[in-house]
Design a protein around this motif. Structure first.
Motif, mmCIF file in Angstrom:
data_model
loop_
_atom_site.group_PDB
_atom_site.id
_atom_site.type_symbol
_atom_site.label_atom_id
_atom_site.label_comp_id
_atom_site.label_asym_id
_atom_site.label_seq_id
_atom_site.Cartn_x
_atom_site.Cartn_y
_atom_site.Cartn_z
ATOM 1 N N ALA A 181 0.913 -1.110 0.075
ATOM 2 C CA ALA A 181 0.125 0.056 0.034
ATOM 3 C C ALA A 181 0.796 1.294 0.077
ATOM 4 O O ALA A 181 0.279 2.579 -0.067
ATOM 5 C CB ALA A 181 -1.059 -0.146 1.324
ATOM 6 N N ALA A 182 1.981 1.052 0.109
ATOM 7 C CA ALA A 182 3.099 2.121 0.378
ATOM 8 C C ALA A 182 2.716 3.421 -0.797
ATOM 9 O O ALA A 182 2.899 2.897 -2.000
ATOM 10 C CB ALA A 182 4.424 1.865 0.274
ATOM 11 N N GLY A 183 2.622 4.447 -0.593
ATOM 12 C CA GLY A 183 2.442 5.481 -1.589
ATOM 13 C C GLY A 183 0.987 5.543 -2.189
ATOM 14 O O GLY A 183 0.850 6.285 -3.220
ATOM 15 N N LYS A 184 0.108 4.578 -1.942
ATOM 16 C CA LYS A 184 -1.106 4.359 -2.596
ATOM 17 C C LYS A 184 -2.191 5.171 -1.693
ATOM 18 O O LYS A 184 -3.330 5.252 -2.227
ATOM 19 C CB LYS A 184 -1.401 2.956 -2.810
ATOM 20 N N GLY A 185 -1.851 5.793 -0.614
ATOM 21 C CA GLY A 185 -2.694 6.427 0.057
ATOM 22 C C GLY A 185 -3.928 5.560 0.685
ATOM 23 O O GLY A 185 -5.018 5.882 0.999
ATOM 24 N N VAL A 186 -3.871 4.032 0.888
ATOM 25 C CA VAL A 186 -4.952 3.190 1.298
ATOM 26 C C VAL A 186 -4.408 2.703 2.514
ATOM 27 O O VAL A 186 -3.345 2.311 3.080
ATOM 28 C CB VAL A 186 -4.836 1.829 0.337
ATOM 29 N N ALA A 187 -5.523 2.603 3.493
ATOM 30 C CA ALA A 187 -5.330 2.210 4.921
ATOM 31 C C ALA A 187 -5.395 0.592 4.975
ATOM 32 O O ALA A 187 -6.189 0.135 4.472
ATOM 33 C CB ALA A 187 -6.460 2.902 5.829
ATOM 34 N N VAL A 188 -4.378 0.152 5.601
ATOM 35 C CA VAL A 188 -4.244 -1.521 5.757
ATOM 36 C C VAL A 188 -3.974 -1.939 6.695
ATOM 37 O O VAL A 188 -3.811 -1.397 7.728
ATOM 38 C CB VAL A 188 -2.917 -1.811 4.804
ATOM 39 N N SER A 189 -4.488 -3.195 7.100
ATOM 40 C CA SER A 189 -4.243 -3.932 8.368
ATOM 41 C C SER A 189 -3.962 -5.260 8.137
ATOM 42 O O SER A 189 -4.260 -5.728 6.916
ATOM 43 C CB SER A 189 -5.701 -3.653 9.325
ATOM 44 N N ALA A 190 -3.579 -6.192 9.175
ATOM 45 C CA ALA A 190 -3.565 -7.453 8.684
ATOM 46 C C ALA A 190 -4.150 -8.104 9.886
ATOM 47 O O ALA A 190 -3.957 -7.770 11.166
ATOM 48 C CB ALA A 190 -1.910 -7.706 8.719
ATOM 49 N N GLN A 191 -4.718 -9.349 9.745
ATOM 50 C CA GLN A 191 -5.144 -10.207 10.759
ATOM 51 C C GLN A 191 -4.820 -11.753 10.462
ATOM 52 O O GLN A 191 -4.798 -12.270 9.402
ATOM 53 C CB GLN A 191 -6.747 -10.009 10.384
ATOM 54 N N VAL A 192 -4.478 -12.296 11.520
ATOM 55 C CA VAL A 192 -3.974 -13.706 11.482
ATOM 56 C C VAL A 192 -4.744 -14.457 12.035
ATOM 57 O O VAL A 192 -5.138 -14.206 13.485
ATOM 58 C CB VAL A 192 -2.651 -13.804 11.829
ATOM 59 N N ILE A 193 -5.387 -15.467 11.499
ATOM 60 C CA ILE A 193 -6.412 -16.666 12.131
ATOM 61 C C ILE A 193 -5.508 -17.884 12.659
ATOM 62 O O ILE A 193 -4.813 -18.422 11.718
ATOM 63 C CB ILE A 193 -7.397 -16.901 11.329
ATOM 64 N N VAL A 194 -5.475 -18.099 13.990
ATOM 65 C CA VAL A 194 -4.880 -19.360 14.257
ATOM 66 C C VAL A 194 -5.789 -20.640 14.247
ATOM 67 O O VAL A 194 -6.637 -20.539 14.832
ATOM 68 C CB VAL A 194 -4.235 -19.280 15.778
#
Lengths: 544, 139
Positions: free
Chosen positions: B67-80
């Protein structure tokens, strides 16, 4: 962006634990590709060597059915006769090691790091470890073993050329039904109590510790890091893992053979289905089919659900036998048998200078080899579902509680059958072949048709729960410790477990199955003794 | 049109998912949506990470790099998951519902003979997800 796994900066497990720093990356020796449309991800050479040997073994045994039987029976006799001291001695060491773990400060170490919380509830955990650990054997031997020991003890000792020819444990109990019953029950409990569960506990704890706390892959070789160091990623490790695969496959196949034998005998009794090779093969194929569905649905959606159903059914049958059978005798017998077991334990577990060679070699030695050959499978399975337990909690739950449940199970089933013989003068149980004794015992009670059917269903469900959890374990070992390998691999192993059982059953019957279980049990016993030392070393530098 | 996009990521095959990742970020930039990368792993040490936390850090890094430089908010989720091979689709569907997503962008392989026996992950998600699913072929 960094997609390469980085060796440095390994984060800690939850709370304090002591990770092993190694350059090895899980899966670095794996071959990942696809065969036609089916993807695979396997460890080279563990998968290739074990997979090809098993395929070759099945083909050879089926091709040489006539010769195979004699070879297998000779092998079993030789191994249990010349190595009985080793099997008995090793098993004693495992029991002592477990008690040491319970009492020592190591008991405080928590699997998965100091702040880890259990993944499974007690009920689900216990159901899985029990269904995987004993399974079909409890059904097959629950009645037949106490009765066998009771009968041989009652018969007293016989000699031929100064050598004992009877199969009675210890000094027998000629013409004394009470003493014979006590001896028979103690000997049976001896084979199903502390020793087998200590073997499982040792393997399971070692695997869980080195995987969840030390960050190494979930395969047997990881346990040996404190001994062999980085060499475990080379051939010493390959050999250990391949041995684990063989032991698991043949140990499982033995149980599947017992299961097929008993289910077939029960079906013949109830529905007149002929008891022959064709029926058994069909039975094994059908059951392997159900196991395939279970592995496809996975650990939570298949194995766990089946294990819980299994426990429910087993508890129902146990309750029925207690309530309808000689309730008082069973309840008081529980304590009597426990006392008899503890009293006779030193004599029964003595590895050298035994006079009762038929018993100690034919029964005890065979059992220990069988449990040991099961141990990588049950151990790895228990390890996988035991994250978040402390070492003390773990050993108590894997060693003491299942042992007590076995005492109770044997007391209920064996005790009821012995009561039928001694008090009611019933002879059908004593006269029946091993695989029919359970059904003959149930036949003396009300609702025999229903309970026998429940018995057959239980044999089959136990069969499935062993086969599916076994496939998961072999798949993990042959994938270099990966638990997320592609589905077709599980299907391959599950199918081949069934095929090995069929091949051995056709090429020499139960004798062949037992011979292979014992042969793979021996090298693995050596592996396990080393594992005790490695576990000690691993626990010693773990924060408590 | 879309507010929250979920992008299932198999970290092992992140390279094959290049197109899907790029499409997800571009769509999000276009519609002003947030993007969440979702990965499934087991608690056991694996090829990519020794622990789920390490796995999550890597997934987050991947999302931020994309997302770098694209102006998009990102997050990450890990499911165990106890058994990622068997539980993958179920875990992903749970994550899609929990994230309250209105779009799923997912990489998938070109259908082959094997799909007659085993539906691909993408196909299963498309069949069962309650929201729009955009499947993007790896090649």
């Amino acid at each position: 962006m960094s997609m390469e796994p980085d060796a440095q900066g390994i984060p800690e497990p939850e709370g304090a634990a002591n990770l092993i720093e190694t350059e090895y990356e899980i899966g670095q020796d794996n071959i990942e590709s696809s065969l036609g449309p089916f993807g695979f991800d396997v460890h080279n050479p563990v998968f290739l060597v074990s997979g090809l040997s098993i395929v070759g073994f099945v083909i050879l045994t089926l091709a040489l059915q006539d010769q195979a039987g004699a070879v297998f029976n000779g092998l079993r006799g030789w191994l249990t006769a010349s190595l009985d001291w080793f099997f008995l001695g090793a098993a004693n060491i495992f029991v002592l090691f477990c008690f040491f773990l319970i009492l020592s400060p190591f008991g405080k170490v928590r699997i998965g790091g100091r702040d880890a919380t259990p993944d499974y509830s007690y009920a689900g955990w216990f159901a899985m470890l029990f269904a995987a650990g004993m399974g079909i054997g409890l059904m097959f031997f629950g009645v037949s073993e106490p009765i066998s020991h009771f009968n041989s003890s009652l018969g007293g000792t016989t000699f031929e050329g100064g050598v004992r020819t009877d199969w009675a444990p210890l000094g027998a109990a000629a013409n004394d039904p009470k003493a014979a019953a006590e001896l028979g029950m103690a000997a049976t409990i001896f084979h199903w109590g502390l020793h087998p569960w200590a073997i499982y506990a040792v393997v399971a704890l070692a695997l869980a510790l080195f995987s969840y706390n030390k960050g190494l892959p979930l395969t047997m070789r990881s346990v040996f890091y404190p001994i062999f160091g980085e060499k475990i990623w080379g051939w010493p490790g390959h050999v250990i893992d391949i041995l684990a695969v063989f032991a698991t496959l043949f140990g499982l196949a033995t149980s599947l053979g017992f299961g097929a034998e008993q289910a077939n005998a029960g079906l013949e009794l109830l529905f007149g289905i002929p008891n022959n090779d064709v029926s058994k093969v069909v039975l094994i194929l059908a059951i392997t089919g159900v196991a395939l569905i279970s592995v496809y649905r996975g650990l939570d959606g298949g194995v766990k659900i089946l294990s819980e159903i299994n426990m429910g059914l087993a508890a129902a049958l146990l309750l029925f036998v207690i309530v309808v059978g000689p309730t008082l005798a069973i309840v008081t017998g529980f304590l009597d048998n426990l006392i008899a077991y503890v009293t006779l334990l030193p004599a029964l577990s003595n590895p050298i200078g035994r006079a009762d060679t038929n018993f100690s070699q034919g029964w005890t030695s065979f059992y220990w080899a069988w449990w040991i050959s099961w141990s990588p499978f049950v151990g790895m399975f228990i390890a996988r579902v035991s994250r978040g337990r402390s070492v003390r909690e773990f050993v108590v739950c894997v060693l003491l509680i299942p042992s007590l449940v076995c005492v109770f199970w044997m007391t209920a089933f064996g005790g009821t059958a012995i009561t039928q013989i001694v008090q009611d003068g019933v002879t059908s149980v004593a006269d029946a072949p091993l695989e029919l004794k359970l059904f003959k015992m149930l036949a003396e009670m009300p609702f025999a048709g229903l309970t026998s059917l429940l018995g057959i269903v239980l044999v089959i469900v136990f069969f499935v729960t062993s086969s599916d959890s076994g496939s998961l374990v072999i798949d993990t070992i042959t994938a270099g410790g990966k638990v997320d390998a592609p589905m077709p691999q599980r299907v391959f192993w599950c199918t081949f477990e069934g095929l090995v059982a069929i091949a051995l059953l056709l090429g020499g019957g139960l004798g062949a199955l037992q011979a292979m279980a014992v042969s793979t049990g021996f090298p693995f016993a050596v592996v396990l003794l080393l594992a005790c030392y490695a576990t000690y070393k691993g626990l010693a530098d773990e924060p408590r | 049109m879309f507010q929250r996009a979920v992008v299932p990521i198999d970290l092992k095959h992140a390279e094959n998912l290049k197109k899907a990742r790029a499409a997800a970020i571009d769509l999000a930039a276009h519609y002003g949506a947030e993007v969440r990368y979702v990965g499934v792993t087991s608690a056991l040490p694996g090829a990519l990470a020794h622990t789920p936390d390490e796995f999550e850090a890597k997934l987050k890094q991947l999302a931020e790099d994309d997302a770098a430089g694209k102006g998009v908010a990102v997050s990450a989720q890990v499911i165990v998951s106890h058994d990622p091979t068997a539980d993958l689709e179920k875990s992903l569907l749970d994550a899609i519902r929990a994230a309250d997503a209105d779009l799923v962008v997912m990489g998938t392989h070109v259908p082959n003979l094997g799909d007659g026996f085993w539906s691909s992950n993408g196909a299963l998600i498309a069949r069962h997800a309650p929201v729009s699913v955009f499947l993007i072929r790896a090649v």
